[in-house]
Design an enzyme around this catalytic site. Structure first.
Site, PDB file in Angstrom:
ATOM      1  N   ALA A  99       0.588 -17.662   2.768  1.00 42.61           N
ATOM      2  CA  ALA A  99       1.097 -16.407   3.345  1.00 42.61           C
ATOM      3  C   ALA A  99       0.405 -15.154   2.796  1.00 42.61           C
ATOM      4  CB  ALA A  99       2.606 -16.320   3.141  1.00 42.61           C
ATOM      5  N   GLU A 100       0.569 -14.888   1.510  1.00 40.58           N
ATOM      6  CA  GLU A 100       0.095 -13.599   0.972  1.00 40.58           C
ATOM      7  C   GLU A 100      -1.383 -13.341   1.230  1.00 40.58           C
ATOM      8  OE1 GLU A 100       1.487 -12.385  -3.013  1.00 40.58           O
ATOM      9  OE2 GLU A 100       2.692 -14.191  -3.007  1.00 40.58           O
ATOM     10  N   GLY A 140      -4.630 -10.769 -10.054  1.00 40.58           N
ATOM     11  CA  GLY A 140      -5.450 -10.158  -9.010  1.00 40.58           C
ATOM     12  C   GLY A 140      -5.911 -11.101  -7.914  1.00 40.58           C
ATOM     13  N   THR A 141      -5.147 -12.158  -7.656  1.00 38.85           N
ATOM     14  CA  THR A 141      -5.580 -13.060  -6.567  1.00 38.85           C
ATOM     15  C   THR A 141      -5.463 -12.369  -5.210  1.00 38.85           C
ATOM     16  OG1 THR A 141      -3.409 -14.108  -6.270  1.00 38.85           O
ATOM     17  CG2 THR A 141      -4.908 -15.128  -7.873  1.00 38.85           C
ATOM     18  N   ASN A 142      -4.509 -11.470  -5.066  1.00 44.85           N
ATOM     19  CA  ASN A 142      -4.415 -10.731  -3.800  1.00 44.85           C
ATOM     20  C   ASN A 142      -5.559  -9.730  -3.659  1.00 44.85           C
ATOM     21  OD1 ASN A 142      -1.985 -11.438  -2.062  1.00 44.85           O
ATOM     22  ND2 ASN A 142      -1.085 -11.383  -4.117  1.00 44.85           N
ATOM     23  N   LEU A 174       6.996   2.851  -8.301  1.00 41.54           N
ATOM     24  CA  LEU A 174       6.533   4.233  -8.173  1.00 41.54           C
ATOM     25  C   LEU A 174       7.687   5.100  -7.674  1.00 41.54           C
ATOM     26  CD1 LEU A 174       3.111   3.301  -6.591  1.00 41.54           C
ATOM     27  CD2 LEU A 174       3.426   4.323  -8.855  1.00 41.54           C
ATOM     28  N   HIS A 221       4.964  -8.563  -0.999  1.00 43.60           N
ATOM     29  CA  HIS A 221       6.087  -9.105  -1.767  1.00 43.60           C
ATOM     30  C   HIS A 221       6.243 -10.592  -1.436  1.00 43.60           C
ATOM     31  CE1 HIS A 221       9.807  -9.072  -4.013  1.00 43.60           C
ATOM     32  NE2 HIS A 221      10.311  -9.819  -3.050  1.00 43.60           N
ATOM     33  N   GLU A 269      10.907   5.135  -0.981  1.00 41.50           N
ATOM     34  CA  GLU A 269      11.615   5.348  -2.242  1.00 41.50           C
ATOM     35  C   GLU A 269      12.560   4.186  -2.591  1.00 41.50           C
ATOM     36  OE1 GLU A 269      11.887   7.025   0.498  1.00 41.50           O
ATOM     37  OE2 GLU A 269      14.010   7.137   1.039  1.00 41.50           O
TER      38      GLU A 269
HETATM   39  C1  GAR Z   1       2.004 -11.937  -6.076  1.00 43.96           C
HETATM   40  O1  GAR Z   1       2.732 -13.090  -5.762  1.00 43.96           O
HETATM   41  C2  GAR Z   1       2.679 -10.708  -5.486  1.00 43.96           C
HETATM   42  O2  GAR Z   1       3.239 -10.924  -4.227  1.00 43.96           O
HETATM   43  C3  GAR Z   1       3.738 -10.459  -6.506  1.00 43.96           C
HETATM   44  O3  GAR Z   1       3.125 -10.720  -7.745  1.00 43.96           O
HETATM   45  C4  GAR Z   1       2.062 -11.654  -7.567  1.00 43.96           C
HETATM   46  C5  GAR Z   1       0.790 -11.044  -8.102  1.00 43.96           C
HETATM   47  O4  GAR Z   1      -0.278 -11.945  -8.080  1.00 43.96           O
HETATM   48  N1  GAR Z   1       4.252  -9.123  -6.389  1.00 43.96           N
HETATM   49  C6  GAR Z   1       5.512  -8.802  -6.599  1.00 43.96           C
HETATM   50  O5  GAR Z   1       6.346  -9.585  -6.960  1.00 43.96           O
HETATM   51  C7  GAR Z   1       5.835  -7.341  -6.344  1.00 43.96           C
HETATM   52  N2  GAR Z   1       7.255  -7.151  -6.197  1.00 43.96           N
HETATM   53  P1  GAR Z   1      -1.791 -11.478  -8.114  1.00 43.96           P
HETATM   54  O6  GAR Z   1      -1.952 -10.509  -9.282  1.00 43.96           O
HETATM   55  O7  GAR Z   1      -2.543 -12.768  -8.367  1.00 43.96           O
HETATM   56  O8  GAR Z   1      -2.121 -10.865  -6.801  1.00 43.96           O
END
Ligand code: GAR
Length: 205
Positions: A184-185, A16-18, A98, A114, A152
């Protein structure tokens, strides 16, 4: 006067860092057109749940293994979305694909982050650390993150924002994953959520 805001649900599966980046953005005012109203986890042990609790955000757990079918799993999520008046769904490390019924129902209302520059290293099977393993294996020198609408096609929806991140000599998947998150994210996800929330808010007026 309290500013009107778009009700957001964040779907999570792990650390859950995002989600945390979104909570922090809300606290700092970077995200102010939308409000995180609900966190939904498909994993009862996700640390993301603790982050929601700490931030005082309601949460719910919907496990696939407790549902007889994918349709019923998705229906439980839809019920929560509807019951809470959610207008925007953010997939923040949500590790479950989904189906078309769900994505069609919320066209241009679901956002995903992503950890690569789409169309590289994306689609079915590319998630979490695997994405970074694949990038290192291929030997690309630049990677990054993409925020996009969900349709989709896995990781195939319209791109909202992208940010490039340099790959360095000796990077491991874990080191690279962290750099992509930090550089980035955690930046483009809150910015994108604000951008789309603001757009939805203006459409409402
Ligand atoms: C993140 O790097 C996110 O971009 C990736 O999983 C990680 C989750 O981290 N998502 C995917 O790969 C989706 N295809 P988080 O739980 O710390 O946010």
């Amino acid at each position: 006067m309290l500013k009107d805001s778009v009700k957001i649900a964040v779907l999570v599966s792990g650390g859950g860092t995002n989600l945390q980046a979104l909570i922090d953005a809300q606290n700092s005012g970077i995200l102010n057109s939308g409000k995180i109203s609900l966190v939904i986890s498909n994993n009862p042990n996700a640390y993301a749940i603790e982050r929601a609790v700490k931030a005082g955000i309601d949460y719910a757990v919907v496990c696939k293994k407790d549902c007889p079918s994918q349709e019923e799993f998705e229906q439980k999520i839809i019920d929560l979305i509807e019951a809470n008046g959610i207008e925007l769904i953010v997939l923040a490390g949500f590790m479950s694909i989904l189906g078309e019924n769900f994505t069609k129902k919320y066209d241009k209302r679901i956002i995903n982050v992503h950890p690569s520059l789409i169309p590289s290293f994306c689609g079915k099977g590319f998630y979490g650390l695997r994405v970074h393993e694949a990038a290192l294996e291929y030997g690309v020198k630049v990677t990054g993150a993409t925020v996009h609408f969900v349709n989709e096609i896995p990781d195939g929806g319209e791109i909202i924002m992208q940010k490039a991140v340099e790959i360095k000599e000796g990077d491991t998947p874990e080191v690279l994953q962290k750099r992509v998150m930090v550089e980035a994210e955690w930046i483009i996800l809150p910015q994108s959520v604000e951008k789309i929330s603001n757009k939805l808010l203006n459409e409402r007026r």
